[in-house]
Scaffold this motif. Structure first.
Motif, short mmCIF file in Angstrom:
data_model
loop_
_atom_site.label_atom_id
_atom_site.label_comp_id
_atom_site.label_asym_id
_atom_site.label_seq_id
_atom_site.Cartn_x
_atom_site.Cartn_y
_atom_site.Cartn_z
N PRO A 68 36.93 32.70 32.41
CA PRO A 68 36.69 32.98 30.99
C PRO A 68 37.35 34.29 30.57
CG PRO A 68 34.66 32.31 32.09
CD PRO A 68 35.69 32.53 33.16
N TRP A 69 37.81 34.34 29.32
CA TRP A 69 38.49 35.54 28.85
C TRP A 69 37.57 36.75 28.88
CZ3 TRP A 69 43.46 35.93 28.69
CH2 TRP A 69 44.24 34.79 28.52
N ASP A 70 36.27 36.54 28.76
CA ASP A 70 35.33 37.66 28.80
C ASP A 70 35.38 38.41 30.13
OD1 ASP A 70 34.47 37.23 26.27
OD2 ASP A 70 32.54 36.35 26.79
N LEU A 71 35.84 37.73 31.19
CA LEU A 71 35.87 38.36 32.50
C LEU A 71 37.18 39.09 32.79
CD1 LEU A 71 34.14 35.69 34.79
CD2 LEU A 71 33.13 37.68 33.68
N HIS A 72 38.22 38.78 32.05
CA HIS A 72 39.53 39.38 32.29
C HIS A 72 39.51 40.91 32.23
CE1 HIS A 72 42.45 35.81 32.08
NE2 HIS A 72 41.23 35.32 32.17
N PRO A 73 38.85 41.53 31.23
CA PRO A 73 38.88 43.00 31.15
C PRO A 73 38.24 43.71 32.34
CG PRO A 73 38.22 42.06 29.05
CD PRO A 73 38.19 40.95 30.05
N LEU A 74 37.43 42.98 33.12
CA LEU A 74 36.77 43.60 34.26
C LEU A 74 37.71 43.74 35.46
CD1 LEU A 74 33.38 41.66 34.14
CD2 LEU A 74 33.86 43.96 33.26
N LEU A 75 38.81 43.02 35.46
CA LEU A 75 39.74 43.03 36.58
C LEU A 75 40.77 44.14 36.42
CD1 LEU A 75 40.32 39.19 36.73
CD2 LEU A 75 38.91 40.54 38.29
N GLY A 77 43.55 38.19 34.47
CA GLY A 77 42.90 37.18 35.29
C GLY A 77 43.71 35.91 35.40
N THR A 78 45.00 36.00 35.14
CA THR A 78 45.88 34.83 35.19
C THR A 78 45.82 34.17 36.57
OG1 THR A 78 47.38 35.87 33.60
CG2 THR A 78 48.23 34.00 34.86
N GLY A 79 45.55 32.90 36.58
CA GLY A 79 45.50 32.16 37.83
C GLY A 79 44.17 32.25 38.55
N PHE A 82 33.86 38.41 42.16
CA PHE A 82 32.78 38.85 41.28
C PHE A 82 31.44 38.76 42.03
CE2 PHE A 82 36.04 37.58 38.26
CZ PHE A 82 35.99 38.62 37.33
N TRP A 83 30.66 39.85 41.94
CA TRP A 83 29.33 39.84 42.56
C TRP A 83 28.30 39.49 41.49
CZ3 TRP A 83 27.37 39.42 47.15
CH2 TRP A 83 26.02 39.69 47.35
N PRO A 84 27.43 38.48 41.76
CA PRO A 84 26.41 38.09 40.79
C PRO A 84 25.13 38.90 40.97
CG PRO A 84 26.44 36.52 42.59
CD PRO A 84 27.48 37.56 42.92
N LEU A 85 24.70 39.54 39.91
CA LEU A 85 23.47 40.33 39.93
C LEU A 85 22.42 39.67 39.06
CD1 LEU A 85 24.95 43.91 39.35
CD2 LEU A 85 23.81 43.14 41.45
N GLY A 104 24.24 38.76 35.70
CA GLY A 104 25.32 39.71 35.47
C GLY A 104 26.43 39.50 36.47
N LEU A 105 27.68 39.57 36.01
CA LEU A 105 28.84 39.46 36.90
C LEU A 105 29.63 40.74 36.84
CD1 LEU A 105 30.27 35.85 36.41
CD2 LEU A 105 29.04 36.76 38.38
N VAL A 106 29.94 41.30 38.01
CA VAL A 106 30.70 42.54 38.07
C VAL A 106 31.83 42.37 39.08
CG1 VAL A 106 29.09 43.47 39.78
CG2 VAL A 106 30.54 45.03 38.49
N ALA A 107 32.99 42.90 38.76
CA ALA A 107 34.15 42.78 39.63
C ALA A 107 34.10 43.85 40.71
CB ALA A 107 35.44 42.88 38.83
N ALA A 108 33.20 43.69 41.66
CA ALA A 108 33.00 44.66 42.74
C ALA A 108 32.23 44.01 43.86
CB ALA A 108 32.25 45.89 42.21
#
Length: 285
Positions: free
Chosen positions: A11-18, A23-25, A73-76, A167-171
């Protein structure tokens, strides 16, 4: 392959976290429930994490937990109060936050021991005023950390399903508390990366995983807890240094299958409760 659902586009909402916001691909193994990107209300308003609009879906959380290494992505499980604070309102901050790699976990704990524990009311016997020489060794008896995290999360969601958002965090698990800009520990440390540095070490030694964060509380699953009293005493010292404000939150404890009174300020009493305990919970005021 037949029988397996296709991957879902990120999802585009997750791209800024990377890194670089690209987040292409990238894909997810499941479709996300409705949610949105949360940005910090401080500084430049950096993107912090993705938050579900409604209560966390257990099966979605479980699948994301199982495949976090593939997704990145780690799910919290994030607890919200009645008005959606603090997560939904962006009450997170990256001001003054460094990298967990910049900190030695034992040096951090030792500093906190002398700053918060020794001057306080805690009976630190058998260590007295001195920081224990050497931390407890890593536990040799190992089991799957993911399985224990799943069990703990299932318990939290079963007990109060409406309390938790996804919550999803790129860590990684340990770095997630710093990556989301959590600032409920500001009275203890102004650099949340120090907390993540200790969590990294506990992951290595005890197989801990960050399962949930609720207001000022941190909920960890533990796949390899101390199994002997001398080990538990050293771990208890680390716990008191890590969270001296409310490591002990009850006046009784279950020790050797018996409910016994505990003062809340005796390290040796607290250590008894850590033996083979698969869940660690900390609360900062």
């Amino acid at each position: 392959m037949d029988g397996f659902p296709p991957p879902y586009s990120l999802p585009w909402d997750l791209h800024p976290l990377l890194p670089g916001g690209d987040g292409t691909g990238r894909t997810l193994p499941v479709a996300l429930q409705p949610g949105r990107l949360v940005v910090s209300d401080k500084g430049a308003g950096e993107p912090a994490f993705w938050l579900s609009d409604g209560p966390a879906d257990y099966f979605l959380w479980k699948r994301l937990l199982a495949e976090h290494e593939q997704t990145g992505f780690w799910p919290l499980l994030l607890g919200l109060d009645g008005e959606g604070d603090p997560w939904a309102t962006g009450e997170v901050s990256f001001e003054g936050v460094t990298s967990p790699a910049d900190h030695d976990p034992e040096a951090v704990l030792q500093e906190w021991w002398y700053r918060y524990v020794v001057p306080g009311p805690v009976d630190t016997a058998p260590f007295g005023a001195h920081w224990p020489a050497g931390r407890a060794p890593a536990t040799l008896q190992r089991s799957d950390p993911g399985r224990h995290a799943e069990t703990f999360g299932a318990t939290l969601l079963y007990d109060d399903p409406s309390r938790w958002r996804l919550g999803l965090v790129a860590a990684s698990s340990a770095d997630s508390v710093a990556a989301i800009g959590w600032r409920e520990v500001a009275n203890h440390t102004t650099d949340i990366a120090e907390i993540s540095a200790v969590l990294r070490d506990w992951e290595r030694r005890y197989g801990t995983r960050v399962v949930a964060i609720d207001d000022g509380s941190l909920h960890l699953s533990v796949s390899a807890p101390p199994g002997k009293r001398d080990e538990a005493l050293r771990v208890a010292a680390e716990h008191y240094a890590f969270c001296p404000e409310d490591t002990w939150s009850t006046t009784v404890a279950l020790i050797n299958n018996e409910i016994v009174p505990c003062s809340g300020t005796v390290l040796a009493e607290y250590a008894e409760t850590l033996i083979n305990n698969k869940f660690w919970i900390f609360h900062w005021y």
